[in-house]
Design an enzyme around this catalytic site. Sequence first.
Site, PDB file in Angstrom:
ATOM      1  N   GLY A 118       0.869  -1.194  -0.139  1.00  0.00           N
ATOM      2  CA  GLY A 118      -0.099   0.114  -0.408  1.00  0.00           C
ATOM      3  C   GLY A 118       0.911   1.625   0.282  1.00  0.00           C
ATOM      4  N   GLU A 119       0.961   2.035   1.033  1.00  0.00           N
ATOM      5  CA  GLU A 119       1.580   2.868   1.725  1.00  0.00           C
ATOM      6  C   GLU A 119       2.083   3.006   2.786  1.00  0.00           C
ATOM      7  OE1 GLU A 119       2.157   5.106  -1.723  1.00  0.00           O
ATOM      8  OE2 GLU A 119       3.814   5.828  -0.590  1.00  0.00           O
ATOM      9  N   SER A 120       3.090   3.106   2.500  1.00  0.00           N
ATOM     10  CA  SER A 120       3.665   2.311   3.916  1.00  0.00           C
ATOM     11  C   SER A 120       3.869   4.638   4.643  1.00  0.00           C
ATOM     12  CB  SER A 120       5.643   2.547   3.670  1.00  0.00           C
ATOM     13  OG  SER A 120       6.406   3.736   2.620  1.00  0.00           O
TER      14      SER A 120
ATOM     15  N   CYS B   7       6.191  -5.120   0.713  1.00  0.00           N
ATOM     16  CA  CYS B   7       6.661  -3.866   0.132  1.00  0.00           C
ATOM     17  C   CYS B   7       6.122  -2.901   0.866  1.00  0.00           C
ATOM     18  CB  CYS B   7       5.173  -3.714  -1.280  1.00  0.00           C
ATOM     19  SG  CYS B   7       5.716  -2.580  -2.602  1.00  0.00           S
TER      20      CYS B   7
ATOM     21  N   ARG C 265      13.371   3.273  -0.894  1.00  0.00           N
ATOM     22  CA  ARG C 265      11.921   3.221  -1.498  1.00  0.00           C
ATOM     23  C   ARG C 265      11.304   3.924  -3.006  1.00  0.00           C
ATOM     24  NH1 ARG C 265       7.994   7.436   1.204  1.00  0.00           N
ATOM     25  NH2 ARG C 265       6.316   5.957   0.422  1.00  0.00           N
TER      26      ARG C 265
ATOM     27  N   ILE D 241       4.806  -2.899  -7.784  1.00  0.00           N
ATOM     28  CA  ILE D 241       4.549  -2.134  -7.717  1.00  0.00           C
ATOM     29  C   ILE D 241       5.335  -1.169  -6.941  1.00  0.00           C
ATOM     30  CG2 ILE D 241       2.076  -1.280  -7.585  1.00  0.00           C
ATOM     31  CD1 ILE D 241       1.641  -3.973  -7.768  1.00  0.00           C
ATOM     32  N   ARG D 242       5.582   0.285  -7.900  1.00  0.00           N
ATOM     33  CA  ARG D 242       6.818   0.829  -6.974  1.00  0.00           C
ATOM     34  C   ARG D 242       7.095   0.639  -5.805  1.00  0.00           C
ATOM     35  NH1 ARG D 242       3.457   4.818  -4.679  1.00  0.00           N
ATOM     36  NH2 ARG D 242       1.712   3.241  -4.919  1.00  0.00           N
TER      37      ARG D 242
ATOM     38  N   HIS E 207       4.937  -8.670  -4.766  1.00  0.00           N
ATOM     39  CA  HIS E 207       3.404  -8.750  -4.392  1.00  0.00           C
ATOM     40  C   HIS E 207       3.067  -9.854  -4.365  1.00  0.00           C
ATOM     41  CE1 HIS E 207       1.991  -4.746  -2.753  1.00  0.00           C
ATOM     42  NE2 HIS E 207       2.570  -4.662  -3.919  1.00  0.00           N
TER      43      HIS E 207
ATOM     44  N   GLU F  43       0.578 -11.722  -3.127  1.00  0.00           N
ATOM     45  CA  GLU F  43      -0.595 -11.905  -2.787  1.00  0.00           C
ATOM     46  C   GLU F  43      -1.801 -11.524  -4.207  1.00  0.00           C
ATOM     47  OE1 GLU F  43       0.841  -9.424  -1.915  1.00  0.00           O
ATOM     48  OE2 GLU F  43      -0.312  -7.624  -1.515  1.00  0.00           O
TER      49      GLU F  43
HETATM   50  N1  GLN Z   1       5.650   2.744  -3.249  1.00  0.00           N
HETATM   51  C1  GLN Z   1       5.129   2.438  -1.967  1.00  0.00           C
HETATM   52  C2  GLN Z   1       5.545   3.404  -0.191  1.00  0.00           C
HETATM   53  O1  GLN Z   1       6.495   3.957  -0.644  1.00  0.00           O
HETATM   54  C3  GLN Z   1       5.251   0.795  -1.995  1.00  0.00           C
HETATM   55  C4  GLN Z   1       4.101   0.745  -2.884  1.00  0.00           C
HETATM   56  C5  GLN Z   1       3.809  -0.881  -2.566  1.00  0.00           C
HETATM   57  O2  GLN Z   1       3.899  -1.286  -1.696  1.00  0.00           O
HETATM   58  N2  GLN Z   1       2.935  -1.260  -3.545  1.00  0.00           N
HETATM   59  O3  GLN Z   1       4.611   3.152   0.862  1.00  0.00           O
END
Ligand code: GLN
Length: 213
Positions: free
Chosen positions: A47-49, A79, A106, A133-134, A169, A171
Site C-alpha cells: 500500500g502506502e507506507s 512492499c 522506497r 508495484i512502485r 506482491h 498476493e
Molecule cells: N511505494 C510504496 C511506499 O513507499 C510501496 C508500494 C507498494 O506497497 N506496492 O510505501
Amino acid sequence: MGVGVLALQGAFAEHEAVLDRLGAEWFEIRSSEDLKKDMDGIILPGGESTVQGKLLRDFGMLDELKAKINGGLPVLATCAGMILLAERIEDDDTVHLGTMPVTVKRNAYGRQLGSFNARGTFGDLEDVEMEFIRAPYFTNIGDDVQVLSIIDGNIVAARYGNQVATAFHPELTADTRVHQYFLDILGRIAAKRCSKSVFQTISLFSYRKLIKY
Ligand code: GLN
C-alpha cells in the site's frame, strides 16, 4: 488463533484471499484491541507506507506491534510492509517499526516505470512469479539477515528470524508458495509450542508419580 492481517490501508483483501485458498484461519487487525488478540503471525500488506505508518501512530498501535514483533511474532511483510519493518529508509529519517536490521530504498525503480513482473527464486523455491508495484528494494542488510531473492542484482526478499519481507506482491499472483512458506514457519513454531507443553505435562506427570511413591 490464526493469522492477523493488518487492514488499515492497501492490499490486505488480496492476502486474505490467498489465506482462504490455503485453508488458513485469519482475522483483520484494525485497532489496538485487535492487536491484543492471540495470533500465530501477522501480515503487513502493500500500500502506502507513509499512510500506514501514520495510521499505526494515530491509532496507538505502533509501539504494541513493534513489541510483539521484537518478541518473536512472525511477520510476512510485503512492499509497503517491508518499508514499515526497515530499521532505515534511504534518504529519509522516518522509522516506523524498525524491527529488521536493513536499509530499504522506497520507489527504488522510479515512480513511473516502477511496475513490472519478474520470475526468480525465493529461498529454495524456484521460478516464483513476482509482481512489483512502485517497489522498494534492500540496499543494505544486517549480518543475520538471510537473502531470499535477488532480481537484477537487487535484494528483493529477505528474512530476519521470524520476519519475512518481500519487495514484490506474492498476493497478486496465482502462486501461493510464498504464503505457504510463511504458514510453514507458523506451523513449525506451533509444533514446538505443542511438544514443549506435552513435555511439561509428561514431566509433571512423572514428578507426581515420583512424589507418590
Ligand atoms: N511505494 C510504496 C511506499 O513507499 C510501496 C508500494 C507498494 O506497497 N506496492 O510505501
